[in-house]
Design a protein around this motif. Structure first.
Motif, short mmCIF file in Angstrom:
data_model
loop_
_atom_site.label_atom_id
_atom_site.label_comp_id
_atom_site.label_asym_id
_atom_site.label_seq_id
_atom_site.Cartn_x
_atom_site.Cartn_y
_atom_site.Cartn_z
N GLU A 97 0.69 -1.28 0.12
CA GLU A 97 0.01 0.17 -0.11
C GLU A 97 0.91 1.32 0.15
N THR A 98 1.90 1.13 0.99
CA THR A 98 2.84 2.46 0.83
C THR A 98 3.52 2.66 -0.23
N GLN A 99 4.08 1.55 -0.93
CA GLN A 99 4.77 1.55 -2.25
C GLN A 99 3.81 2.09 -3.50
N SER A 100 2.67 1.87 -3.15
CA SER A 100 2.07 2.23 -4.45
C SER A 100 1.74 3.82 -4.38
N GLY A 101 1.94 4.38 -3.34
CA GLY A 101 1.85 5.82 -3.44
C GLY A 101 0.51 6.32 -2.97
#
Lengths: 263, 409, 282
Positions: free
Chosen positions: B100-104
């Motif tokens: 989730e965090t990576q997806s921005g």
């Protein structure tokens, strides 16, 4: 009875057992409470697992999600795949083969791999953990299957009927309504059933793209099994199998009960 | 070209989403540590009318029923908070939040997480948890903060980044009708396994590894040897002994140690159907709750090894990208209330141990708690307390899991 | 070719839409996998392909998955051919047999796996019957068909689920062309076994090849069948990908993407073979 005939009867009996035993096993387990080795017949019977399946709010949500996903995947998938398959079939051999290759790739990708890739893209769209995101993921393999179906149908399609109708002055809409759709009744029915089943049985894509937040019936069955709740898992498995059998049966009847060649 | 194609796809998908309706999420609400500076009344006010998605282990219908049918309607009625429990546990949570965090995306899905031990450590070190916030919970005053099992999570200081809500203890499960004289120590168990070939195994998930950890501690002078942070030398020496023990037992295990059940549920299935004679559980009361559910035979009993069995607490955390930290705090606080803790501890409900210090409770609540722990089928509270051992650094668990997969499985 | 009543512009538009709708999810999905593997998107450290390829666990998993898909598909194919040849006629009993055998066709994998677990495990129903008949004294004496190194339970499920689909294809092929050509061969003096060997079987196999490949890759990618029924050692490929993905170790995370990419490569290869074998009529 000739030996050949009795052999055949015997093989029919064996096939019947083979095909129906697992389903019968689910039926019995779903109503058997505390049924342990080595008893062959359950000692006490109760409908608790079935009642729970429909009483429990989270199971009901899962069931609703599954139905919504399967129906929308069937409808949208068919609506998109029909014109796509037709356009590809009317094109050159090279285009036709490329579309078929793409469509089959969408079907063949391992859901675990496809899901891992789609998970990030769906999250980027802000649709992670939503039914819409899961729907988009289900649409990928469904569209692959259904494009292959319509590609096959339109490759064998006789264009002369359409051309005749066009010559007689029928517009595009009229041609579709009065000529194409009635002629396509069978493949459309089959495509709807296939689209429904692809989504209805999906586990890995739902798990990855839904991230646990979107519950569906197959995930619930898996969860019940992983909780050691065999009775409930069996009831859930039947709740999955029965509508699937029903959809296939209805589509066969609606399509005129003739076997289809798919893929 | 690729960027264009992607933009078209994104555009199409966004249109589809807009059509289906209202899927874009609101901007992030106030973060947990900022909220924690506000008076409790203000948090209660902010939480009213919101929804909390709680990512938790959904593997037990009793636990699900407690959350869905007992907790959810009450937090809705008392605080106007809609509680929605969804599935996700352990490393799944880390994976999910990392992605989730990576997806921005700025805001995630869940506002509340069920965590402990290595999951807490992993989330914390990746800065995926919000905090500190748990100090603001009014019900936190009743927590048994003197207990080493509750005040430390695998030796880690919760530091206000998680709030405790239950305790459990590792136990073996046996059938009192089938095995009336079960082994009570690791040595007796070793002897039992050798004299009953094919009747014992452990699962390859969290519980099985915890069982192995317990044996490892017993073989090396108790858990004290491992206290005070991860030590590689200590671990390697202990692992060598443990794996030698496993190697010597391998031919006597179920399927001669070539296959292992996937999880505790698979263990229960094998045990209930007489394929093996012991199951495992990281909840000493599960022998009784699962028998009530018809999953285990009625004669199932828990058994704690005299060498000591691990006990731990489970906690609630709030992710750094939580969409509704205020609502999450309301739920965490409600779960600490005596009413919720009591209900949760009933054998017919979940049989999850309380984290409250009963001495700090009014007399009438104390009596209610006392009346439920005296079920004769349960392991007595005294026995549990005597053999309970706290967990040590989660690194031991992680290393053992990896090494077991590589070297034993 | 495009008929005169279909506008060329509309046709081109639909075609581009096809390319987009089918191609973009695949390209984006694979793109993210590549990103995850080399550590661009994701927390995974870049992992070397060499290390994954030298990892024995990866190979054992791949072999197990290929074995399951290969054995399951071959058995289902054999069953389907037998049905087409022995029960492919129009008599009432043959039509009944074909309807019954089609029963498992739409049953979702999860449901099938649950049923097979309950039936075939060492304490499952068959084992209980064996115990009642005093063939075995303890569950351990029943052959291990579930969570077993040869994955017999998974293969049995594959046969149960996929035989109906392949039988459907085989029967329709046989009734479309096979019977007429076999009859012609017989008229020209071929013996029944000669006709079967040289005409009927090759014809059926050729026609069924695309469906067989479809079944093979479908089984290869299935997560839920091995999750419920397959051995713990080695893990089936989809399970290995999941286990590495959910490991707390960032290196494993990247490996998961890389293994997923290898599995994807296998699927794309299958798609190419499928396309090469597919009869492109018209």
């Amino acid at each position: 009875m000739t030996p050949r005939l009795s052999m055949r009867a015997l093989s029919v009996v064996a096939l019947t057992l083979f095909a129906s035993a697992p389903l019968a096993m689910l039926v019995v387990t779903s109503i058997a409470r505390g049924w342990f080795y080595p008893s062959v017949v359950p000692s006490s019977v109760d409908g608790g697992a079935w009642a729970e399946l429909f009483r429990d709010a989270s199971h009901r949500t899962a069931l609703l999600n599954s139905v919504v996903l399967a129906v929308s995947t069937a409808l949208v998938g068919t609506a998109l795949a029909l014109p796509l398959g037709r356009a590809a079939a009317l094109s050159t051999r090279g285009v036709r083969r490329s579309v078929a290759l793409l469509a089959f790739t969408a079907v063949a990708l391992p859901p675990v791999a496809l899901g891992a890739g789609l998970q990030l893209s769906v999250l980027t769209l802000g649709l992670g953990g939503t039914v819409v995101g899961v729907f988009l993921a289900h649409l990928v393999p469904a569209l692959g299957y259904l494009t292959l179906v319509f590609l096959g149908v339109f490759t064998r399609w006789d264009l002369r009927l359409e051309e005749a109708a066009a010559t007689l002055g029928a517009g595009g809409l009229e041609r579709w309504r009065h000529l194409m759709l009635p002629l396509l009744r069978r493949p459309i029915t089959e495509a709807l059933a296939l689209g429904f089943l692809v989504s209805w049985a999906q586990v890995a894509l739902t798990l990855l793209v839904g991230g646990g937040a979107v519950r569906t019936l197959p995930l619930d069955v898996l969860a019940m099994l992983q909780a050691g709740q065999d009775q409930r898992a069996a009831a859930g498995a039947l709740a999955l199998a029965i509508p699937a059998l029903f959809v296939l049966g209805v589509s066969r009847v609606a399509a005129g009960n003739t076997p289809a060649v798919v893929a | 070209m690729f960027a264009d194609v992607r933009r078209v796809f994104v555009f199409g998908a966004v249109c589809a989403a807009a059509l289906v309706g209202g899927c874009s999420r609101a901007a992030p609400a106030a973060a947990a540590p900022d909220l924690a500076k506000l008076p409790w009344d203000s948090i209660v006010r902010r939480a009213r009318g919101t929804t909390v998605i709680w990512r938790m282990w959904r593997g037990d219908p009793s636990v699900n029923a407690f959350v869905d049918r007992w907790v959810a309607p009450r937090v809705l009625a008392e605080y106007g908070v809609t509680l929605q429990a969804v599935s996700g546990q352990g490393s799944e949570l880390v994976d999910q939040l990392t992605v989730e965090t990576q997806s921005g995306a700025k805001v995630g899905t869940a506002s509340l997480l069920w965590i402990n031990g290595e999951t807490f450590g992993a989330l914390r070190s990746r800065q995926l948890l919000a905090g500190p916030w748990s100090g603001v919970l009014p019900a936190g005053a009743l927590v048994d903060s003197a207990s080493p099992i509750i005040s430390r999570d695998f030796e880690q200081d919760p530091g206000g980044f998680e709030s405790p809500y239950g305790t459990v203890q590792m136990a073996l499960i046996h059938d009192s009708a089938r095995t009336p004289q079960p082994p009570r120590t690791v040595d007796e168990l070793t002897h039992w396994i050798r004299t009953h070939p094919g009747r014992f195994t452990y699962d390859q998930s969290f519980t099985g590894i915890t069982f192995l950890k317990g044996v490892m501690y017993a073989q090396n002078g108790g858990v004290g040897t491992f206290a005070g942070g991860y030590d590689s030398t200590t671990y390697i020496a202990a692992r060598t002994r443990l794996f030698a023990w496993l190697d010597s037992l391998k031919p006597y295990l179920w399927r001669k140690g070539t296959q292992y059940p996937a999880d505790v549920a698979a263990m229960h299935r094998l045990f209930a159907n007489r394929e093996i004679d012991f199951s495992l559980s990281y909840n000493q009361n599960e022998a009784v709750t699962k028998a009530l559910q018809g999953v285990l035979p009625a004669t199932s009993r828990a058994l704690v090894l005299r060498d000591g069995t691990l006990a731990n607490a489970h906690f609630l955390g709030i992710p750094a990208n939580a969409p509704n930290a205020a609502g999450a705090m309301i739920v965490a606080n409600f779960l600490l209330s005596p009413a919720a803790q009591l209900e949760k501890q009933r054998p017919t409900v979940w049989a999850d141990g309380t984290v409250l210090d009963l001495a700090r409770l009014p007399a009438e609540w104390r009596e209610r708690f006392d009346s439920i722990v005296n079920d004769p089928r349960l392991v007595s509270a005294d026995t549990l307390r005597r053999y309970a051992r706290p967990e040590v650094s989660p690194r031991y668990h992680e290393r053992l899991t990896d090494d077991w997969r590589r070297m034993i499985r | 070719m495009i008929p005169p009543h279909v506008s060329a512009r509309q046709h081109l538009l639909t075609l581009s839409a096809a390319a987009l709708l089918l191609g973009v999810p695949i390209v984006v999905g694979i793109g993210y996998l590549v990103g995850g593997a080399i550590g661009v998107s994701g927390d995974a450290d870049g992992v070397s392909l060499g290390r994954v390829l030298r990892d024995g666990a990866v190979w054992r998993s791949a072999l197990l998955s290929l074995w399951i898909a290969g054995a399951g598909t071959s058995l289902a194919l054999t069953g389907a051919l037998s049905i087409a040849l022995l029960l492919g006629g129009a008599s009432k009993i043959e039509r009944f047999a074909r309807t019954v055998v089609a029963l498992p066709l739409p049953v979702p994998n999860v449901a099938a796996a649950v049923a097979v677990l309950l039936l075939l495990s060492q304490s499952g129903w068959l084992s209980r019957v064996a115990a009642q008949l005093h063939l075995i004294a303890t569950p351990g004496e029943f052959p291990a068909l579930v969570l077993d190194p040869w994955a017999i339970g998974v293969i049995a499920t594959v046969v149960w689920k996929e035989l109906p689909f392949l039988a459907l294809v085989a029967v329709s092929l046989q009734s479309l062309r096979g019977r007429a050509l076999t009859d012609a061969a017989r008229t020209l003096g071929a013996s029944p076994s000669q006709a079967l060997r040289t005409i009927t079987l090759p014809l059926l196999l050729r026609g069924m090849a695309p469906s067989v490949i479809a079944v093979f890759v479908f089984v290869l990618g299935s997560l839920e069948l091995p999750l419920v029924l397959a051995p713990s050692s080695p893990l089936a490929l989809p399970l290995l990908i999941q286990e590495r993905r959910q490991s707390l170790d960032a290196t494993s995370h990247g490996e998961a993407y890389l293994i997923a990419l290898l599995a994807t490569g296998l699927a794309v290869f299958a798609a190419l073979v499928h396309e090469a074998l597919r009869r492109d009529e018209a």
